[in-house]
Enzyme design. Structure first.
Site, PDB file in Angstrom:
ATOM      1  N   CYS B  86       0.500  -7.988  -1.304  1.00 29.77           N
ATOM      2  CA  CYS B  86       0.948  -9.348  -1.599  1.00 29.77           C
ATOM      3  C   CYS B  86       2.217  -9.121  -2.416  1.00 29.77           C
ATOM      4  CB  CYS B  86       0.134  -9.995  -2.221  1.00 29.77           C
ATOM      5  SG  CYS B  86       0.537 -11.908  -2.382  1.00 29.77           S
ATOM      6  N   HIS B 203      -5.162  -9.968   0.755  1.00 29.07           N
ATOM      7  CA  HIS B 203      -5.755  -9.310  -0.275  1.00 29.07           C
ATOM      8  C   HIS B 203      -7.020  -8.437   0.147  1.00 29.07           C
ATOM      9  CE1 HIS B 203      -3.350 -10.637  -3.683  1.00 29.07           C
ATOM     10  NE2 HIS B 203      -2.849 -11.810  -2.666  1.00 29.07           N
ATOM     11  N   GLU B 205      -8.392  -6.161  -1.398  1.00 32.09           N
ATOM     12  CA  GLU B 205      -9.403  -5.947  -2.561  1.00 32.09           C
ATOM     13  C   GLU B 205     -10.284  -7.179  -2.952  1.00 32.09           C
ATOM     14  OE1 GLU B 205      -6.410  -7.059  -2.743  1.00 32.09           O
ATOM     15  OE2 GLU B 205      -5.561  -7.874  -4.628  1.00 32.09           O
TER      16      GLU B 205
END
Lengths: 85, 234
Positions: B86, B203, B205
């Site tokens: 990002c 994302h 994660e």
């Protein structure tokens, strides 16, 4: 050394979709400004810098634009004015 | 494996990245302060999501000149792995680690939603644990995610297999409606010519545990671990 005030215009490069400009153009049309064509929204930056001459100040802000103030992939810049501050 | 997560003023996904490495993967993780010049011997650098330096001027433009970024660029030049997520993708582009740039979403809206991605290459240190063409669900959360590059750069990225993730429908089709930000060619993630720097707007994660709605980010982190263990060259 003299202090110069340098004004810089940074605009999205031609050919790159500018959604902000398009939104503003649409709003102008809806306000009745039917003659409006393309609108591009950019950034206006004023930098005060010390330099030996106006030419040196211009060269310095050009380097600032190339390094940080504008992204050469997506933006064009123009030094609009260099005046003694 | 030891991972370093860079903290810029305004980073806000640094703790998520730390959690991913330390708690989910069970590997060593450290934070790297933006003013430092020391990578602490990490194998992987993560440039996390957020709004570094308030995204003033342009997203990632100021972070790119942080002291730590000089070390990150050297790390990348040595072949070290860098994962930009990002805002980290924006920073990696501004730093010249990846070609192109990220512009304001074509909708002018901040988009925060799970999106479907198609894995376009598994020949990277970041994607070896996926299947080619696999459609995965990973969330995005950004206002400036419209990937842009000139025609030659796009042709090179496509021709050399450096487009790694593309926005698609749930059925795997790269349509305009599946594109959350107007990215050229629905590009969601790219890898550097040397294959050791990955930048992506979604994302991974945030997609590692079932409680979060998807575990589709797990193969990405497992791929990195695998490459560290010698499974896949970076």
């Amino acid at each position: 050394m003299t202090r110069f005030r340098c004004a810089i215009h940074i605009v999205p490069r031609r050919g790159i979709l500018d959604p902000q400009g398009k939104a503003v153009a649409d709003a102008l049309h809806s306000l009745g400004f039917g003659a409006v064509g393309d609108v591009r929204v950019g950034r206006y930056v004023v930098v005060d810098t010390d330099a030996a001459s106006a030419d040196a100040a211009r060269a310095s802000v050009t380097a600032m634009c190339e390094k940080l103030l504008a992204n050469p992939v997506t933006e064009d810049f123009e030094i609009a004015s260099v005046e003694q501050a | 494996m030891k991972a370093g997560i860079v903290r810029f003023p305004g980073s806000n996904c640094d703790e998520d990245a730390y959690h991913a490495v330390a708690d989910v993967l069970g590997q060593e993780a450290v934070y790297l302060w933006h003013k430092d010049h020391d990578l602490q011997g990490v194998d992987l650098v993560i440039l996390p999501g957020g709004f570094s330096y308030g995204d003033y001027l342009r997203a990632g433009a100021i972070a790119r000149f942080s002291p730590i970024m000089q070390e990150v660029v050297q790390h990348a030049k040595r072949g070290g792995l860098v994962l930009g997520i990002c805002n980290g993708f924006q920073i990696a582009c501004e730093a010249g680690l990846l070609p192109g740039a990220l512009l304001r979403n074509d909708t002018l809206r901040f988009v925060s939603a799970p999106v479907s991605l198609r894995v376009e290459s598994i020949a990277t240190a970041f994607t070896s644990q996926y299947h080619l063409g696999q459609v995965v669900s990973i969330p995005v959360a950004h206002g400036d995610g419209r990937y842009t590059a000139d025609g030659d750069t796009l042709a090179r990225l496509e021709g050399e297999g450096h487009v790694v993730f593309r926005y698609v429908t749930g059925e795997g089709e790269a349509t305009t409606s599946a594109n959350p930000n107007g990215s050229l060619r629905n590009i969601a993630g790219i890898v550097s010519a040397e294959g050791n720097v990955l930048g992506m707007m979604p994302h991974p994660e945030r997609a590692l545990e079932t409680a979060l709605g998807s575990t589709d980010g797990l193969p990405l982190f497992r791929s990195i671990l695998e490459s560290m263990l010698g499974g896949v060259p970076a």
